[in-house]
Design a protein around this motif. Structure first.
Motif, PDB file in Angstrom:
ATOM      1  N   VAL A  80       0.892  -1.090   0.006  1.00 43.95           N
ATOM      2  CA  VAL A  80      -0.124  -0.107   0.010  1.00 43.95           C
ATOM      3  C   VAL A  80       0.909   1.260  -0.229  1.00 43.95           C
ATOM      4  O   VAL A  80       2.042   1.194   0.318  1.00 43.95           O
ATOM      5  N   HIS A  81       0.255   2.335  -0.153  1.00 45.65           N
ATOM      6  CA  HIS A  81       0.925   3.452  -0.193  1.00 45.65           C
ATOM      7  C   HIS A  81       1.256   4.188   0.918  1.00 45.65           C
ATOM      8  O   HIS A  81       2.181   5.068   1.138  1.00 45.65           O
ATOM      9  N   GLN A  82       0.179   3.982   2.157  1.00 44.75           N
ATOM     10  CA  GLN A  82       0.456   4.528   3.422  1.00 44.75           C
ATOM     11  C   GLN A  82       0.254   3.431   4.428  1.00 44.75           C
ATOM     12  O   GLN A  82      -0.818   2.635   4.310  1.00 44.75           O
ATOM     13  N   PHE A  83       1.064   3.404   5.496  1.00 44.36           N
ATOM     14  CA  PHE A  83       1.024   2.277   6.458  1.00 44.36           C
ATOM     15  C   PHE A  83       1.800   2.802   7.702  1.00 44.36           C
ATOM     16  O   PHE A  83       2.544   3.742   7.541  1.00 44.36           O
ATOM     17  N   ASP A  84       1.211   2.218   8.741  1.00 44.59           N
ATOM     18  CA  ASP A  84       2.081   2.595  10.146  1.00 44.59           C
ATOM     19  C   ASP A  84       3.166   1.665  10.362  1.00 44.59           C
ATOM     20  O   ASP A  84       3.074   0.294  10.050  1.00 44.59           O
ATOM     21  N   LYS A  85       4.331   1.891  11.096  1.00 42.33           N
ATOM     22  CA  LYS A  85       5.220   0.704  11.233  1.00 42.33           C
ATOM     23  C   LYS A  85       6.096   1.233  12.547  1.00 42.33           C
ATOM     24  O   LYS A  85       6.410   2.243  12.777  1.00 42.33           O
ATOM     25  N   VAL A  86       6.585   0.304  13.478  1.00 36.22           N
ATOM     26  CA  VAL A  86       7.368   0.553  14.314  1.00 36.22           C
ATOM     27  C   VAL A  86       8.892   0.010  14.131  1.00 36.22           C
ATOM     28  O   VAL A  86       8.811  -1.136  13.533  1.00 36.22           O
ATOM     29  N   GLU A  87       9.700   0.851  14.258  1.00 39.00           N
ATOM     30  CA  GLU A  87      11.080   0.502  13.557  1.00 39.00           C
ATOM     31  C   GLU A  87      12.183   0.772  14.711  1.00 39.00           C
ATOM     32  O   GLU A  87      12.103   1.748  15.435  1.00 39.00           O
ATOM     33  N   MET A  88      13.010  -0.131  14.773  1.00 43.03           N
ATOM     34  CA  MET A  88      14.120  -0.076  15.957  1.00 43.03           C
ATOM     35  C   MET A  88      15.499   0.666  15.237  1.00 43.03           C
ATOM     36  O   MET A  88      15.581   0.354  13.779  1.00 43.03           O
ATOM     37  N   PRO A  98      33.710   8.209  12.669  1.00 45.40           N
ATOM     38  CA  PRO A  98      32.029   7.960  12.558  1.00 45.40           C
ATOM     39  C   PRO A  98      31.572   6.615  13.127  1.00 45.40           C
ATOM     40  O   PRO A  98      32.562   5.878  13.688  1.00 45.40           O
ATOM     41  N   LEU A  99      30.410   6.556  13.618  1.00 44.48           N
ATOM     42  CA  LEU A  99      29.884   5.404  14.113  1.00 44.48           C
ATOM     43  C   LEU A  99      29.164   4.723  13.389  1.00 44.48           C
ATOM     44  O   LEU A  99      29.265   5.033  12.217  1.00 44.48           O
ATOM     45  N   ALA A 100      28.442   3.581  13.930  1.00 40.86           N
ATOM     46  CA  ALA A 100      27.685   2.805  13.081  1.00 40.86           C
ATOM     47  C   ALA A 100      26.286   2.702  13.385  1.00 40.86           C
ATOM     48  O   ALA A 100      25.882   3.060  14.541  1.00 40.86           O
ATOM     49  N   THR A 101      25.361   2.791  12.265  1.00 36.28           N
ATOM     50  CA  THR A 101      23.783   2.872  12.417  1.00 36.28           C
ATOM     51  C   THR A 101      23.154   1.551  11.831  1.00 36.28           C
ATOM     52  O   THR A 101      23.808   0.980  10.897  1.00 36.28           O
ATOM     53  N   LEU A 102      22.151   1.126  12.615  1.00 36.11           N
ATOM     54  CA  LEU A 102      21.535  -0.070  12.053  1.00 36.11           C
ATOM     55  C   LEU A 102      20.200   0.302  12.298  1.00 36.11           C
ATOM     56  O   LEU A 102      19.611   1.020  13.095  1.00 36.11           O
ATOM     57  N   ASN A 103      19.127  -0.475  11.548  1.00 34.88           N
ATOM     58  CA  ASN A 103      17.727  -0.296  11.555  1.00 34.88           C
ATOM     59  C   ASN A 103      17.106  -1.907  11.522  1.00 34.88           C
ATOM     60  O   ASN A 103      17.609  -2.660  10.878  1.00 34.88           O
ATOM     61  N   GLY A 104      15.850  -1.950  11.943  1.00 36.08           N
ATOM     62  CA  GLY A 104      15.218  -3.163  12.007  1.00 36.08           C
ATOM     63  C   GLY A 104      13.514  -3.043  12.146  1.00 36.08           C
ATOM     64  O   GLY A 104      13.333  -2.292  13.100  1.00 36.08           O
ATOM     65  N   THR A 105      12.956  -3.278  11.239  1.00 40.02           N
ATOM     66  CA  THR A 105      11.563  -3.087  11.258  1.00 40.02           C
ATOM     67  C   THR A 105      11.003  -4.204  12.236  1.00 40.02           C
ATOM     68  O   THR A 105      11.226  -5.349  12.326  1.00 40.02           O
ATOM     69  N   LEU A 106      10.093  -3.727  13.420  1.00 38.74           N
ATOM     70  CA  LEU A 106       9.599  -4.501  14.315  1.00 38.74           C
ATOM     71  C   LEU A 106       8.360  -4.944  13.817  1.00 38.74           C
ATOM     72  O   LEU A 106       7.804  -6.150  13.772  1.00 38.74           O
ATOM     73  N   CYS A 107       7.447  -4.113  13.285  1.00 36.65           N
ATOM     74  CA  CYS A 107       5.990  -4.415  12.937  1.00 36.65           C
ATOM     75  C   CYS A 107       5.463  -3.351  11.965  1.00 36.65           C
ATOM     76  O   CYS A 107       5.231  -2.137  12.267  1.00 36.65           O
ATOM     77  N   ALA A 108       5.513  -3.944  10.574  1.00 38.28           N
ATOM     78  CA  ALA A 108       4.760  -3.148   9.586  1.00 38.28           C
ATOM     79  C   ALA A 108       3.462  -3.548   9.650  1.00 38.28           C
ATOM     80  O   ALA A 108       3.236  -4.738   9.371  1.00 38.28           O
ATOM     81  N   VAL A 109       2.622  -2.785  10.076  1.00 38.38           N
ATOM     82  CA  VAL A 109       1.267  -3.256  10.733  1.00 38.38           C
ATOM     83  C   VAL A 109       0.493  -3.934   9.291  1.00 38.38           C
ATOM     84  O   VAL A 109      -0.243  -5.015   9.898  1.00 38.38           O
ATOM     85  N   PRO A 110       0.164  -3.244   8.283  1.00 40.73           N
ATOM     86  CA  PRO A 110      -0.710  -3.704   7.460  1.00 40.73           C
ATOM     87  C   PRO A 110      -0.377  -5.556   6.909  1.00 40.73           C
ATOM     88  O   PRO A 110      -1.038  -6.318   6.994  1.00 40.73           O
ATOM     89  N   ARG A 111       0.892  -5.639   6.674  1.00 44.92           N
ATOM     90  CA  ARG A 111       1.522  -7.043   6.278  1.00 44.92           C
ATOM     91  C   ARG A 111       1.679  -7.825   7.589  1.00 44.92           C
ATOM     92  O   ARG A 111       0.978  -8.921   7.501  1.00 44.92           O
ATOM     93  N   THR A 112       1.481  -7.249   8.980  1.00 47.92           N
ATOM     94  CA  THR A 112       1.492  -8.261   9.865  1.00 47.92           C
ATOM     95  C   THR A 112      -0.142  -8.581  10.066  1.00 47.92           C
ATOM     96  O   THR A 112      -0.282  -9.777  10.561  1.00 47.92           O
ATOM     97  N   ILE A 113      -0.766  -7.690   9.961  1.00 47.63           N
ATOM     98  CA  ILE A 113      -2.358  -7.948   9.905  1.00 47.63           C
ATOM     99  C   ILE A 113      -2.803  -9.157   8.920  1.00 47.63           C
ATOM    100  O   ILE A 113      -3.518 -10.052   9.181  1.00 47.63           O
ATOM    101  N   VAL A 114      -2.278  -8.966   7.799  1.00 41.36           N
ATOM    102  CA  VAL A 114      -2.455  -9.902   6.708  1.00 41.36           C
ATOM    103  C   VAL A 114      -1.927 -11.286   7.108  1.00 41.36           C
ATOM    104  O   VAL A 114      -2.830 -12.308   7.115  1.00 41.36           O
TER     105      VAL A 114
END
Length: 425
Positions: free
Chosen positions: A277-285, A375-391
């Motif tokens: 989808v074009h718009q969704f909510d997400k929790v990101e680490m 410089p330091l290091a950065t990392l990211n991780g999706t915890l919950c992409a809501v629509p796909r998790t609902i699916v």
């Protein structure tokens, strides 16, 4: 961006990384040439300025005959310094432009290839045999309609294709997912964050989303602001232009935000329902760490994602994403893909990337360690992409009558509800 010093010392490594990504290898030689021009023009400028300053000291002491000659030389030097300065600026601009086009160096253990060349690392949970249970599984849209949880028809009427409403228990399910995900992240030591959905160009460019991903980004021309496709962007830019003491690392944030994506290049893919989808909510680490700890932190982020999906009682697998599917910022990426029964395959639900120093160099985020700043290091991780998790939840936990069993971890956030019941036939 990568370290220019590394490029000069080991250009073959950078070429190999570009080749593995399927990107332009000649970019490396163009960048080396621009960097050499930048450095040589800088040396030329410094030499001319030094001569100019020396001449400035000689002129007052010179005889009338010598002064005329020195003044002539001073006039020529003025012109030469101006030209050298312009050449230096031009060479620097060209170096910076090319450097921003270069992807991060891929980790040597990443499988080489495109989207289908990933390596499956592990699987979790048991895939249900609906045939043995005596019924044909419904897809998430049919279930969402029965539950009064998803309305894509009115979403399209109001906003266009790939938009939707979550209604009734659908809206409550999203809030339950977000609260449960943030509770897990907070328990793991992450600071919860509500982040801006609009960011400045330097924030978007600094995280690497204005390169190969630019076509997928929404831009507000009048305000020169970008709608974020992930809270990774504001979380990465949160410490932009800052120096962080090493004893404060790691810094871990869990951001909740709306996300906006054009889904460029996805014409005809996943057009049914709310998977793409074009718009969704997400929790990101998001983590800021010492570069020496980035690989260990990457595994920690993956473990938190696995813990989350396991708590939702979903069957899933973990894959090591191939070089051609990494994205420009990532040196390595792991995806967790949940089983979607009506599609008969695993689909991406969460993802975690180790961006090493790539984003911090672009955003000028550094760490101070024993009086040394780097410089330091950065990392990211999706915890919950809501629509796909609902699916995934609706399809994997459905029952023969169209109801859906609620995973135990979500029940406290749904008033103790154990089952979502159909409201429409």
């Amino acid at each position: 961006m990568i370290d220019l010093r590394l490029l000069r010392e080991d250009p073959d490594r950078v070429r190999a990384s570009q080749r593995a990504r399927g990107e332009d290898v000649t970019l490396v030689d163009s960048l080396l040439s621009a960097d050499e021009r930048r450095r040589s023009s800088g040396v030329r400028f410094d030499e001319l300025r030094a001569e100019q300053k020396q001449l400035g000291k000689l002129i007052p002491k010179a005889s009338p005959e010598e002064r005329a000659e020195l003044l002539g030389r001073a006039e020529q030097l003025k012109s030469d310094v101006k030209a050298a300065d312009a050449e230096q600026d031009e060479a620097k601009a060209e170096t910076d432009r090319l450097l921003l086009q270069l992807g991060n160096l891929v980790h040597p253990d990443v499988p080489v290839g495109g989207e289908e060349d990933f390596v499956e690392l592990e699987t979790h949970g048991t895939i249900r045999d609906f045939g043995a249970e005596g019924f044909e599984p419904k897809d998430h849209l049919e279930l969402g309609t029965l539950l009064g949880a998803i309305d894509v028809e009115r979403g399209a009427k109001v906003s266009g294709s790939r938009f939707y409403f979550l209604t009734g228990v659908g809206a409550l399910l999203e809030l339950a997912l977000v609260n449960a995900a943030l509770a897990q992240a907070t328990a793991a030591g992450f600071t919860p964050m509500l982040t801006p959905a609009l960011v400045r160009p330097q924030s978007m460019a600094g995280t690497g989303f204005l390169g190969q991903a630019a076509a997928d980004v929404y831009h507000l021309d009048k305000d020169d602001l970008y709608l974020v496709g992930t809270s990774e962007v504001p979380l990465a830019a949160y410490h932009m232009d800052e120096i962080i003491d090493a004893d404060k690392l790691p810094l871990r944030y869990a951001g909740f935000s709306p996300c906006f994506r054009r889904e460029a290049g996805s014409h005809g893919k996943d057009t049914r329902g709310i998977f793409r989808v074009h718009q969704f909510d997400k929790v990101e680490m998001f983590s800021y760490v010492d570069p020496a700890d980035s690989e260990a932190e990457h595994k920690r982020l993956l473990e938190w994602e696995k813990q989350w999906l396991t708590s939702l009682e979903l069957p899933f697998r973990v894959i090591d994403v191939a070089t051609g599917d990494l994205g420009s910022s990532a040196a390595r990426k792991y995806d967790c893909e949940a089983w979607i029964p009506t599609q008969g395959k695993f689909r991406e639900l969460t993802s975690t990337s180790d961006c090493t120093e790539f984003q911090s160099r672009r955003l000028s985020i550094r760490m101070r360690d024993e009086k040394k700043i780097r410089p330091l290091a950065t990392l990211n991780g999706t915890l919950c992409a809501v629509p796909r998790t609902i699916v995934a939840i609706l399809e994997n936990h459905q029952q023969a009558d169209g109801s859906v069993r609620v995973p135990e971890v979500l029940r406290p956030y749904l008033g103790g509800r154990e089952v979502l019941e159909p409201v429409a036939k």
